[in-house]
Each structure stands twice: as C-alpha cells, then as structure tokens.
Design a protein around this motif. Structure first.
Motif, PDB file in Angstrom:
ATOM      1  N   ARG A   1       0.824  -1.203   0.000  1.00  0.00           N
ATOM      2  CA  ARG A   1       0.000   0.000   0.000  1.00  0.00           C
ATOM      3  C   ARG A   1       0.863   1.261   0.000  1.00  0.00           C
ATOM      4  N   ALA A   2       1.930   1.255   0.813  1.00  0.00           N
ATOM      5  CA  ALA A   2       2.819   2.422   0.866  1.00  0.00           C
ATOM      6  C   ALA A   2       3.509   2.632  -0.483  1.00  0.00           C
ATOM      7  N   THR A   3       3.873   1.518  -1.134  1.00  0.00           N
ATOM      8  CA  THR A   3       4.530   1.632  -2.442  1.00  0.00           C
ATOM      9  C   THR A   3       3.586   2.227  -3.477  1.00  0.00           C
ATOM     10  N   ILE A   4       2.338   1.725  -3.488  1.00  0.00           N
ATOM     11  CA  ILE A   4       1.360   2.221  -4.470  1.00  0.00           C
ATOM     12  C   ILE A   4       1.078   3.703  -4.255  1.00  0.00           C
ATOM     13  N   ASP A   5       0.972   4.125  -2.989  1.00  0.00           N
ATOM     14  CA  ASP A   5       0.645   5.526  -2.700  1.00  0.00           C
ATOM     15  C   ASP A   5       1.732   6.476  -3.165  1.00  0.00           C
ATOM     16  N   HIS A   6       2.982   6.012  -3.258  1.00  0.00           N
ATOM     17  CA  HIS A   6       4.086   6.890  -3.642  1.00  0.00           C
ATOM     18  C   HIS A   6       4.473   6.735  -5.113  1.00  0.00           C
ATOM     19  N   MET A   7       3.691   5.984  -5.864  1.00  0.00           N
ATOM     20  CA  MET A   7       3.988   5.832  -7.291  1.00  0.00           C
ATOM     21  C   MET A   7       3.558   7.079  -8.067  1.00  0.00           C
TER      22      MET A   7
END
Length: 750
Positions: free
Chosen positions: A219-225
C-alpha cells in the motif's frame, strides 16, 4: 528313583513306597529262613539306603526352596518393571500405543482419550483394523472436504503399511495432531500422537502477520507511485487505488474509496465530459465485460483539458482487473515537436538531394555491378554463419533435451543397483550404468563444444593452485589406469595458475582420458615445467604415437585414429581441448612420433599467489554406511518419470516427500498440510513460464521462512547460477548423481 524337581509331597510318597518295598524284602527273607546275621546285615544296608535317600531329599528340598525364592523375586521385578513402564507411558506428553501382530498390546491414557466419544472402545487386544474403524466414526475427527470416513480409514491403513510414516490429523475445535507410525522387528508397530495445535496456530498467526506487513508495504509503495493505479474485483467493485489515480482522472475523493462501482466512475467521466471521444464504450467496457479474454488492453486516453494518459489494463485470475495510468503529455508534445522539426528538415534535405541526384546517377550505374558481386558474397557468408549457428543451437538443444530422460534413467539405475539382485542381474545393471556414463560423457562434450562455439561464451578467470585440478583427476582415473595395468603418475606442485578452473579441469581431463585410452602398456604422466611467467602442463604417454600428418587432423570433430579394439568414443575430446585453449588464450602443443608415445602441452599463465594445499577428500560414497535422513521435503518436477525416480530415491533415504508439478500445486499442498517442509528441491524448467526459482521464492514467502532450496537443472549458464546464488539456493546440474544429491541435502539440512 526320586526326581528332585518333583513336588515335595510326590517325593515323600515315593520314599514311603521304597521303604515299604525294602521292608517287604526283609520280611520275605525272614520267612525263607534267613539267619540273624543276614537280617542284621540287611537292616544295616536298609538304614544306609534310607539315610542316603533322606540326604538327597533334603538337598532337593533346599534347591527347590531356593528356586522358589528366585522365581518370586523375578516375578516381583517383572511386575515392578511393568508398572514403571506403565507409569512412564502415562507421564509422556504424547499419546503412545504398541501393536504386536496387529493387536493393541499397551497404550497410555493420552492415546486412548484422543477422541473422547470412542475412548471407552479403545481396549487391549483389539486389532488395528478395528482401531481404525473405531476412530474413523468419531465426531471429533475432521475430514478433508469431499473425503468420506471410509476413505479416511483406507488412507490410514496405507500409512500403517509403510515402514516409517508421519502425517497430520485435524480434530474438532481447531486441534492438530501429528501421527508417527513406525514399523519395528517381529511384527510390532509403535504409534505416537504429538499435539501440534500451538505450533500450527503460531505459524498461522505468523503467516497472517507476514501477509499484513506485505499488504502495508504494498500500500505504501502504491501511494508513492507516479502512476495512477486501481484494482477492481470480479464484481467490478473498486478494491484499492492511490491518490494519483483520482488526480489523473479528476475524480472526487468519494469515488476513490473501496467498494465504489465501476459504473459510478465511468458515469462520472461521461457526465462531466472529462475524456475525449467514446473510447470507454468502444474499447474499455467491451474488454471488461469479456470474461474469457486474458489479453492486456493498452489505450491512449486524451482528456478534454489536453492532458494525455497512457492506460494499461490486465485481467486478474479471480476475474477482476488492474489498471495503471501514466501522464505522457510532456512526452507526446516533445514527440510532436520532433515530428515537425523532422518534416522541415526533410524538406531541406529533399532540396539538397535533388541537386545531387543527377551526379549520383552515373556513379550508381557504375557501382551496381560491384554491389551485386558484394551482395552475393555477403549472402554466401550469411548462409555459412547461419548454418554454423544453427548447428551450434541444435547441438545445445538436443543435448539439453537428452539430459532429461538420461537424468531419470540414472536415478532409476541407482535405485535398481541398491536392490537385491543375483549375479547376472547385477552384471546387466553395471553394464547399463557404464553405458549411461558413456552417453553422459558424449553429451557433456557436445554441450561444452556448443557453448564454446556460441557467441558470448562465459568464463570465470581466477587464481587457484594447480593441485585443485590435479587431485580430482588422480582420484577419477587411478582405478581406470589400474584396470589396464598402466602406471599413472601425477606430479603434484605448489604452483598456482590463472585460468578458468572448470575449463582447465575439462581440458586436462580430456587429454588424460585420451592418453589412457590409446596406451595399452607402460605409463601415463602429468608434470609441470616453469616457462618464465607461465607454466607448461604436460601429459605424456607411452602409447603408439601419432604420425606427423595426423597432428592437425586429430583436433577436428569426429576424427579418430584407426586402432582396432580400442574404445575410441566420438572423437570430440581433442576438438574441445583446442577450442577451449583458444578461448582462454592457452598455448597448445603436440609432440609425437609413431612408436615413441605422445606429449600434449598446455601453457597457462603462472600466478604469484600462495595457497596452502588441503588434504584430499574421499569421493567414495557408501549408501549402507549412512543413516536415514529424517526430513520432510517438497519436490517440484513436471516430468513424470523424473518425479517418480526422485521420489523413490528420496524415500529410500528416509525422506518424506510432498510431490508437486507446479508452483501453484506446491502452495496448495503446503497450505493444506499446515506444516512447513524442511527443504525444497525444484526443477528449473517447469510448464509455461513457471520455474523452480519461482517455486522456491513462493514457498518461502508463503510460510515466512527461508527454508533451504536446491535447484535441479540442465542449464549450466552463469546467469542462472547468479540468480540462484542471489536467492541462496544451491544448483545441482543434470544428470543428477545420487550421492551428490544426498550430500547436498544432508549439508543444507544441517
């Protein structure tokens, strides 16, 4: 006669009969007129006999009393031992039972009370068949989905028939029991029930924690894409998205929440005319509604504001789909600017070119014939290169494919040779083993030559002591030389060289094998000579020698000297030696004359590094001298023959095997078992895009534990070795040697 072993009453009764008989004889003698002296003598003899019998009787009574005391003490000790055994069994934390001749001899309360509703029916003397029938009817026994109680009872009987069986039984109230069923001599069998409920629950909790942590990280990775990402389930409900998704499509915050329908989002886009054209109705929605397609959908979405989005959509296995949106407005504008500049430049070039066209016309006419000739030469060269590359690829592919059945055959032969066979059968098995070793040698040569002929051959240049190559050669060929009566001498040295250790070993191995093959009597010698900054390694033999006219021919493929009675092979060894020396930059020389033997020399760069020589390690393996390996292994193999051979080999070593043909099947079996395996052995090439590396990674991620992994493959490329080393997995190349596999498994388990 009185038997001292008779009961006391019986001995007294016999003694009374003897006394009466003696008295009767005395009376008869008196009646016949015996003299007083004779009667006196008879009385004395009778008294002596009575005293002797009395003494014997007393001795017998004493021995009988002593034996009775010893018997009483033995019975007492046996009763105490039996009580101690029962107390020890009751004190165990596991349930224990012992069956003899398929009948229950002894068990503790934990074993009897495992299933409370049938505990009173678990009694001494019951047969194993009755026992399995009884527990299969218990309401506390949890069956697998679709499994009947008769099927469970049949499966339990099969496990009981194995020498060592270990499996998991699920009970009511989320309880788990590990059952160990071990066969013992004289028809006995021991069964042990171990409670593993806490372990299963702990592993389940750890797995959930790992999944939760991974979900947070994702989730953290997707939010910072920088891309907009969204995921919809099979009901077309929004499962997850990031803020960039709403930003690129100008969606309100409420439409980016979980559970929003796809219809609401597309309706908002249409109602507010955010997108140009009707791309949603013409291409996107038909693709979404097609439940059978698995093709990826690529769209260029243009917004009415002028922004351009590159959209990509991919179907998920559960019927949903995932989409990504990338803002490519700047790239498209730059591309358009380049196109306009190109058009302007092309116009200017066209104007300049028209002036040169006429001048070039004459030159082109003159050069056409020359170009035609050059084209024909290029075509001939290309055809030759294509033919050579095709041959190389064919050799590599054919050798690789042949390694698959060869690997299965070697494992089956290894299993066959460890079974009981008569002399004729063992001779046939040994002949098969030698034949397959010859095939393996030829395939190795083909693979080596194909790798050297292929472009981009990989070498690992390093500094190493020359003994690291010579010691294995001595161990490999000393028995072959002894069987032919040839003296094999390898002069060990403290020198170090710079080369590819594997290829230098193969070079000297081929030269040494060639020398032993063509030498019938005398000796073969390997020695070293210093040549300035280099080392000249020489292989000398007392064979028939080689004529000067044949010195070049013997290095060609499939070229062999005519010698009757010699196992001449395929003539690939020296061809490989010449190619390998050429790639490594090593000098190769041959000095030989008919009748005076031969000397092959390989010149290698000398290293100044100092190495301490290690003691040679024995390479012999005695399967009967090693203990069984008590472990649970996962085996992933899509070839049925190799899977059967590997299962037979591993189970013969005492390893319990979970067979799977793909990564998906592997994960399903491990999840169903609920207990992590001790090691995973996976073939690299599986069906489709599935590989053994994916199986190892997926299993480790599934159980949250970095279990040991062994990758079995016919691919010897450095790329695969680097990938396996990155995952901390060992690589075992086909065809697999059973002793090498066992050693590697034992080492990784330790």
């Amino acid at each position: 006669m009185i038997d001292p072993n008779d009961p006391l009453e019986r001995q007294v009764e016999k003694l009374n009969k003897i006394v009466k008989s003696l008295m009767w004889r005395v009376e008869q003698n008196n009646e016949k007129g015996g003299t007083p002296y004779a009667l006196f003598q008879t009385a004395i003899n009778l008294e002596a006999q009575v005293n002797s019998r009395t003494t014997d009787l007393q001795t017998a009574l004493d021995e009988l009393s002593e034996n009775q005391n010893e018997l009483s003490q033995a019975l007492k000790d046996a009763e105490e031992s039996r009580q101690n055994l029962i107390d020890a069994l009751e004190a165990m934390s596991e349930g224990f039972a012992l069956f003899a001749d398929e009948k229950l001899v002894v068990c503790n309360a934990r074993f009897r009370n495992l299933l409370p509703d049938v505990s009173d029916r678990i009694v001494h003397g019951m047969t194993f068949e009755t026992y399995t029938s009884t527990i299969s009817q218990s309401a506390f026994l949890q069956l697998d989905e679709g499994q009947t109680r008769d099927q469970w009872r049949y499966h339990r009987s099969l496990q009981h028939g194995r020498k060592n069986a270990s499996f998991i039984v699920r009970l009511a109230n989320d309880r788990w029991i590990q059952v160990s069923d071990r066969r013992m001599p004289e028809g006995r069998a021991a069964i042990l029930h171990t409670e593993i409920t806490d372990l299963v629950r702990e592993q389940r909790q750890q797995r959930e924690m790992v999944l939760d942590r991974h979900a947070r990280q994702a989730r953290a990775t997707i939010d910072h894409m920088s891309q907009g990402v969204c995921t919809f389930d099979r009901d077309l409900l929004l499962v997850a998205s990031n803020s960039r998704f709403c930003e690129l499509l100008s969606l309100p915050f409420v439409l980016g929440q979980e559970g929003t329908t796809l219809g609401k989002i597309t309706g908002f886009l249409n109602d507010n005319q955010i997108l140009e054209g009707d791309i949603l109705e013409q291409r996107f929605l038909p693709w979404v509604n097609d439940r059978h397609t698995r093709n990826t959908l690529q769209l260029e979405v243009r917004r009415t504001s002028g922004r351009i989005l590159d959209a990509s959509f991919r179907k998920l296995p559960d019927g949903g789909f995932v989409g990504s949106f990338t803002d490519v407005t700047a790239e498209r504008r730059a591309t358009d600017a380049l196109a306009r500049a190109k058009a302007t430049l092309e116009l200017r070039v066209a104007e300049r070119t028209s002036a040169l066209t006429e001048a070039n016309a004459a030159l082109l006419k003159k050069t056409r014939e020359q170009e035609q000739v050059e084209q024909e030469l290029r075509n001939a060269k290309d055809a030759a290169e294509v033919a050579n590359l095709s041959k190389t690829r064919f050799l590599a592919a054919a050798s690789h494919d042949l390694l698959q059945p060869l690997n299965a055959a070697k494992l089956f032969i290894s299993n066959l040779m460890e079974t009981k066979m008569d002399g004729i059968q063992r001779g046939i098995a040994n002949s098969l083993d030698r034949s397959f070793k010859s095939v393996e040698s030829i395939l190795d040569a083909l693979l080596d030559i194909s790798r050297l002929d292929a472009s981009g051959a990989e070498f690992t240049i390093s500094h190493f002591p020359i003994n690291a190559v010579l010691d294995p050669l001595h161990a490999d060929f000393r028995e072959i030389a002894a069987s032919k009566g040839i003296q094999l001498t390898i002069m060990h040295s403290d020198l170090a060289v710079v080369s590819d250790q594997r290829y230098l070993h193969r070079i000297l191995q081929n030269l040494l094998a060639n020398a032993l093959k063509y030498t019938d009597t005398g000796k073969v010698l390997i020695g070293m000579r210093r040549r300035g900054e280099s080392v000249e390694i020489q292989v000398l033999d007392t064979g028939p020698g080689i004529a000067k006219c044949d010195h070049s021919r013997i290095f060609e493929e499939f070229q062999r000297l005519d010698r009757s009675g010699a196992d001449q092979g395929m003539g690939l060894g020296l061809s490989f030696v010449e190619r390998a020396c050429g790639h490594l930059g090593h000098g190769l020389k041959l000095s030989s004359e008919p009748g005076r033997g031969s000397v092959f020399s390989v010149t290698v760069e000398r290293s100044e590094q100092v190495f301490i020589r290690a003691l040679p390690v024995s390479r012999e393996w005695h399967p009967k001298a090693v203990q069984e390996i008590d472990a649970l292994a996962v085996l992933v193999e899509n070839d049925a023959d190799i899977l059967a051979a590997m299962i037979s080999t591993l189970e013969r070593w005492g390893i319990s095997v979970i067979p799977a043909r793909s990564t998906k099947e592997l994960l399903a079996l491990v999840a169903e078992l609920g207990v992590p395996p001790d090691i995973i052995i996976a073939d690299y090439h599986l069906d489709g895009t599935d590989t053994g590396l994916l199986s190892i990674a997926a299993l480790r991620q599934s159980i949250g534990k970095n279990i040991p992994g062994i990758l079995v493959t016919a691919d010897r490329s450095k790329r695969l070795q680097r990938a396996a080393r990155k995952m901390h997995a060992e690589v075992l190349t086909k065809p697999v040697e059973p002793h090498a596999l066992r050693s590697l498994v034992s080492w990784r388990l330790q």
